[in-house]
Motif scaffolding. Structure first.
Motif, PDB file in Angstrom:
ATOM      1  N   GLY A 330      33.019  -3.574   4.386  1.00 44.68           N
ATOM      2  CA  GLY A 330      32.306  -4.301   3.342  1.00 44.68           C
ATOM      3  C   GLY A 330      31.038  -3.609   2.897  1.00 44.68           C
ATOM      4  N   ASN A 331      30.577  -2.646   3.680  1.00 48.10           N
ATOM      5  CA  ASN A 331      29.354  -1.913   3.352  1.00 48.10           C
ATOM      6  C   ASN A 331      29.653  -0.549   2.741  1.00 48.10           C
ATOM      7  OD1 ASN A 331      26.513  -1.744   3.343  1.00 48.10           O
ATOM      8  ND2 ASN A 331      26.530  -0.486   5.192  1.00 48.10           N
ATOM      9  N   ALA A 332      30.908  -0.298   2.386  1.00 44.00           N
ATOM     10  CA  ALA A 332      31.295   1.032   1.942  1.00 44.00           C
ATOM     11  C   ALA A 332      30.684   1.394   0.592  1.00 44.00           C
ATOM     12  CB  ALA A 332      32.819   1.112   1.844  1.00 44.00           C
ATOM     13  N   MET A 333      30.416   2.686   0.441  1.00 44.93           N
ATOM     14  CA  MET A 333      30.007   3.231  -0.845  1.00 44.93           C
ATOM     15  C   MET A 333      31.126   2.985  -1.858  1.00 44.93           C
ATOM     16  SD  MET A 333      28.782   7.181  -1.379  1.00 44.93           S
ATOM     17  CE  MET A 333      30.356   7.830  -0.801  1.00 44.93           C
ATOM     18  N   ARG A 334      30.742   2.574  -3.065  1.00 40.73           N
ATOM     19  CA  ARG A 334      31.706   2.201  -4.095  1.00 40.73           C
ATOM     20  C   ARG A 334      31.752   3.238  -5.219  1.00 40.73           C
ATOM     21  NH1 ARG A 334      28.688  -2.395  -2.499  1.00 40.73           N
ATOM     22  NH2 ARG A 334      27.007  -1.371  -3.636  1.00 40.73           N
ATOM     23  N   PRO A 335      32.921   3.394  -5.861  1.00 36.67           N
ATOM     24  CA  PRO A 335      32.946   4.168  -7.106  1.00 36.67           C
ATOM     25  C   PRO A 335      31.987   3.545  -8.121  1.00 36.67           C
ATOM     26  CG  PRO A 335      35.174   3.812  -6.300  1.00 36.67           C
ATOM     27  CD  PRO A 335      34.274   2.966  -5.456  1.00 36.67           C
ATOM     28  N   GLY A 336      31.148   4.374  -8.712  1.00 33.01           N
ATOM     29  CA  GLY A 336      30.123   3.894  -9.636  1.00 33.01           C
ATOM     30  C   GLY A 336      28.749   3.817  -9.018  1.00 33.01           C
ATOM     31  N   ASP A 337      28.669   3.864  -7.682  1.00 38.63           N
ATOM     32  CA  ASP A 337      27.351   3.886  -7.025  1.00 38.63           C
ATOM     33  C   ASP A 337      26.628   5.193  -7.344  1.00 38.63           C
ATOM     34  OD1 ASP A 337      27.935   1.458  -5.916  1.00 38.63           O
ATOM     35  OD2 ASP A 337      27.984   2.150  -3.831  1.00 38.63           O
ATOM     36  N   VAL A 338      25.300   5.155  -7.224  1.00 39.55           N
ATOM     37  CA  VAL A 338      24.483   6.359  -7.383  1.00 39.55           C
ATOM     38  C   VAL A 338      23.716   6.588  -6.093  1.00 39.55           C
ATOM     39  CG1 VAL A 338      22.559   7.420  -8.617  1.00 39.55           C
ATOM     40  CG2 VAL A 338      24.288   6.105  -9.881  1.00 39.55           C
ATOM     41  N   VAL A 339      23.806   7.799  -5.563  1.00 36.00           N
ATOM     42  CA  VAL A 339      23.052   8.146  -4.352  1.00 36.00           C
ATOM     43  C   VAL A 339      21.949   9.127  -4.720  1.00 36.00           C
ATOM     44  CG1 VAL A 339      25.016   7.726  -2.823  1.00 36.00           C
ATOM     45  CG2 VAL A 339      24.618  10.031  -3.699  1.00 36.00           C
ATOM     46  N   ARG A 340      20.811   9.004  -4.005  1.00 38.31           N
ATOM     47  CA  ARG A 340      19.691   9.913  -4.221  1.00 38.31           C
ATOM     48  C   ARG A 340      19.621  10.859  -3.022  1.00 38.31           C
ATOM     49  NH1 ARG A 340      15.587   9.866  -7.674  1.00 38.31           N
ATOM     50  NH2 ARG A 340      16.109   7.726  -8.302  1.00 38.31           N
ATOM     51  N   HIS A 341      19.778  12.134  -3.305  1.00 36.79           N
ATOM     52  CA  HIS A 341      19.815  13.149  -2.245  1.00 36.79           C
ATOM     53  C   HIS A 341      18.416  13.522  -1.769  1.00 36.79           C
ATOM     54  CE1 HIS A 341      24.121  13.915  -2.732  1.00 36.79           C
ATOM     55  NE2 HIS A 341      23.919  13.857  -4.046  1.00 36.79           N
ATOM     56  N   TYR A 342      18.377  14.241  -0.667  1.00 35.15           N
ATOM     57  CA  TYR A 342      17.112  14.807  -0.202  1.00 35.15           C
ATOM     58  C   TYR A 342      16.514  15.648  -1.332  1.00 35.15           C
ATOM     59  CZ  TYR A 342      13.713  17.007   2.870  1.00 35.15           C
ATOM     60  OH  TYR A 342      12.540  17.412   3.458  1.00 35.15           O
ATOM     61  N   GLY A 343      15.271  15.411  -1.645  1.00 36.65           N
ATOM     62  CA  GLY A 343      14.603  16.132  -2.727  1.00 36.65           C
ATOM     63  C   GLY A 343      14.630  15.406  -4.052  1.00 36.65           C
ATOM     64  N   GLY A 344      15.482  14.355  -4.198  1.00 37.53           N
ATOM     65  CA  GLY A 344      15.411  13.512  -5.383  1.00 37.53           C
ATOM     66  C   GLY A 344      16.561  13.590  -6.347  1.00 37.53           C
ATOM     67  N   ARG A 345      17.368  14.630  -6.307  1.00 41.31           N
ATOM     68  CA  ARG A 345      18.478  14.728  -7.258  1.00 41.31           C
ATOM     69  C   ARG A 345      19.471  13.594  -6.991  1.00 41.31           C
ATOM     70  NH1 ARG A 345      20.761  18.356 -10.881  1.00 41.31           N
ATOM     71  NH2 ARG A 345      23.043  18.401 -10.950  1.00 41.31           N
ATOM     72  N   THR A 346      20.100  13.097  -8.070  1.00 44.63           N
ATOM     73  CA  THR A 346      21.004  11.954  -7.933  1.00 44.63           C
ATOM     74  C   THR A 346      22.440  12.330  -8.295  1.00 44.63           C
ATOM     75  OG1 THR A 346      20.521  11.210 -10.188  1.00 44.63           O
ATOM     76  CG2 THR A 346      19.201  10.265  -8.380  1.00 44.63           C
ATOM     77  N   SER A 347      23.379  11.606  -7.670  1.00 44.94           N
ATOM     78  CA  SER A 347      24.804  11.811  -7.948  1.00 44.94           C
ATOM     79  C   SER A 347      25.478  10.471  -8.189  1.00 44.94           C
ATOM     80  CB  SER A 347      25.504  12.501  -6.770  1.00 44.94           C
ATOM     81  OG  SER A 347      25.019  13.808  -6.563  1.00 44.94           O
TER      82      SER A 347
END
Length: 508
Positions: A330-347
């Protein structure tokens, strides 16, 4: 199981005590034609005389060619003259006596000597430098087995190998030490990748790193899930948060004995996905079966760090393993989520099964900002597209520096882990575009190339190579030094590179 133990001896093999197998090299004929005969290497005349055997005649009757890895088996009957416990003679082809031929000869000997007590052989004496190292590596890796059945294994590798007709000199011992380091790294990375995922998780991988650090004299740091979140490793946290076993980032530091502030630094980054379900973008069942080895890149980094001192690596090396289990909850990362990487870049995560690049991105960004290396190499079973392109015997790689690319390709060929270079084609950059983040983690088309382009944004202008070893993560069958199952591909190539006198020569 453990690899064989090796010893050097200046004696001919037939007088070495405690061995039940003697293995002699067979060379192809010097010329062609109906009268051409194969040649036997050192120790053959003495052994033939002692046993009253016509070894050349046996080869001719067997139509032996001396091709690398060809083996003719000669049983020694009890009561034969002067056999001193000898039960078997193996006549092993060495082909053109290139390193690849010696590796194949070693692997063939390993399989032919299963369940024996000890082997004495003069194969390595044909070339005490390149031949010795390649032969030992081939024999070690051809012996590899992983066994957790409740019953005993069907066969056991030979536990002792005497390398006969070689001086026990400092130079020969150094060559043997390098060979054992390379073969041992291949063995260790295969073992780590073979452990099933009900036992192998990110913390288990961290424990293996702690053991390596203790035995190899390396510094170590491990980030737990709270530290990862606090320090901004959003890719690793996002991928690993659905699992009951939280993610880890592992750092190992090696420094040569005479290092100083001017000693260059290399960072190795390994993908450590201890099991990959695909997450909510779940894999088909058959595609999950071998996902215990999705941490092969991490295993390669750990095995390489463990062996650096033994190959005389002259540069500092930092190993980073981004370890997580890509699970479903239930806590899984979902398609459409945005993650912020080390240093600030986002995916933007459009496919949760493209998780490897998310964890690698964090480790690469950390390496650039905190370690400030002279070069970075990452290793990962990253894209199925690589297997489609290359089959299962060649690994793919990308590089943004010509000297680094050339050196790695040469090291791969030298070590028996061939690499084929792919382009970082800028024309596909637009495929990474996202309307909500800096990049899409799984754009369609050109899968291996767009994955490499995705990672390139996290290394800046640092010389960098990306080894996508998904094509060679598993061997489909026993063949030469490969045994069926996880291969641990990459450790030997990295050690061949980092064991050079100047591994960064020409790198900008």
């Amino acid at each position: 199981m453990s690899p064989p133990e090796f010893a050097l001896s200046g004696l001919r093999p037939h007088v070495i005590l405690g061995v039940d197998v003697v293995a002699l090299p067979v060379l192809p004929a010097d010329d062609e034609g109906p009268l051409a005969t194969v040649l036997l290497g050192p120790g053959a005349a003495e052994l033939g005389d002692a046993l009253e055997l016509d070894l050349v005649g046996i080869l001719e009757a067997s139509r032996a060619t001396g091709a690398a890895g060809e083996v003719v088996t000669v049983p020694v009957p009890q009561g034969a003259p002067d056999n001193s416990g000898l039960r078997l003679v193996l006549l092993v082809g060495v082909g053109q006596q290139r390193p690849v031929d010696f590796r194949r000869a070693g692997a063939a000997l390993a399989r032919a000597a299963h369940d024996r007590d000890a082997v004495a052989t003069t194969v390595a004496a044909l070339d005490p430098e390149a031949g010795l190292e390649a032969f030992v590596v081939g024999l070690m890796l051809g012996s590899f087995a992983f066994h957790w059945r409740s019953t005993p294994p069907e066969s056991l590798p030979v536990p002792r190998v005497v390398l006969a007709d070689l001086d026990d000199s400092a130079e020969q011992r150094a060559t043997l030490r390098r060979a054992l380091a390379a073969g041992g790294a291949g063995w260790r990375s295969r073992t780590l990748a073979s452990v099933p995922s009900n036992l192998k998780n990110p913390e288990w991988l961290a424990d293996q790193a702690r053991e390596i650090a203790g035995s190899a004299g390396l510094d170590i740091r491990v980030w737990d899930e709270r530290e990862l979140e606090a320090d901004g490793f959003g890719g690793i946290v996002g991928v690993g948060k659905a699992s009951a076993t939280p993610p880890r980032l592992i750092r190992l530091d090696y420094a040569p004995r005479k290092s100083n502030r001017r000693t260059p630094t290399v960072v190795l980054v390994g993908k450590g996905i201890t099991f990959d379900t695909g997450g909510l973008s779940i894999k088909p069942g058959e595609a999950m079966v071998n996902m215990k080895r999705d941490m092969t890149g991490g295993a390669v980094v750990l095995a390489t760090l463990a062996a650096l001192a033994d190959v005389g690596c002259p540069v500092r090396v930092v190993g980073l393993v981004a370890a997580a289990e890509n699970a479903v909850s239930g806590n899984a990362m979902r398609p459409g989520d945005v993650v912020r990487h080390y240093g600030g870049r986002t995916s933007e995560v459009t496919n949760t099964d493209a998780e490897g690049r998310l964890v690698l991105a964090d480790a690469l960004a950390y390496a650039v900002e905190q370690v400030k290396p002279d070069a970075i190499v990452d290793v990962a079973t990253l894209t199925g597209a690589m297997k489609v392109a290359l089959g299962q015997t060649v690994g793919g790689y990308f590089a943004n520096d010509e000297a680094l690319a050339a050196t790695l390709a040469e090291a791969g060929d030298q070590a028996g882990e061939p690499l084929w270079r792919f382009p970082l084609y800028a024309g596909y950059e637009d495929k990474l575009s996202s309307t909500v983040a800096d990049a899409d983690n799984a754009p369609g088309g050109a899968g291996a190339i767009t994955a490499a382009l995705f990672l390139q944004h996290f290394v800046g202008d640092v010389p960098w190579a990306h080894l996508d070893i998904a094509s060679v993560g598993d061997a489909p069958e026993d063949r030469h030094e490969w045994t069926k199952g996880p291969t641990g591909f990459g450790a030997r190539a990295l050690l061949a590179w980092l064991g050079r006198e100047e591994p960064l020569a020409g790198v900008r």
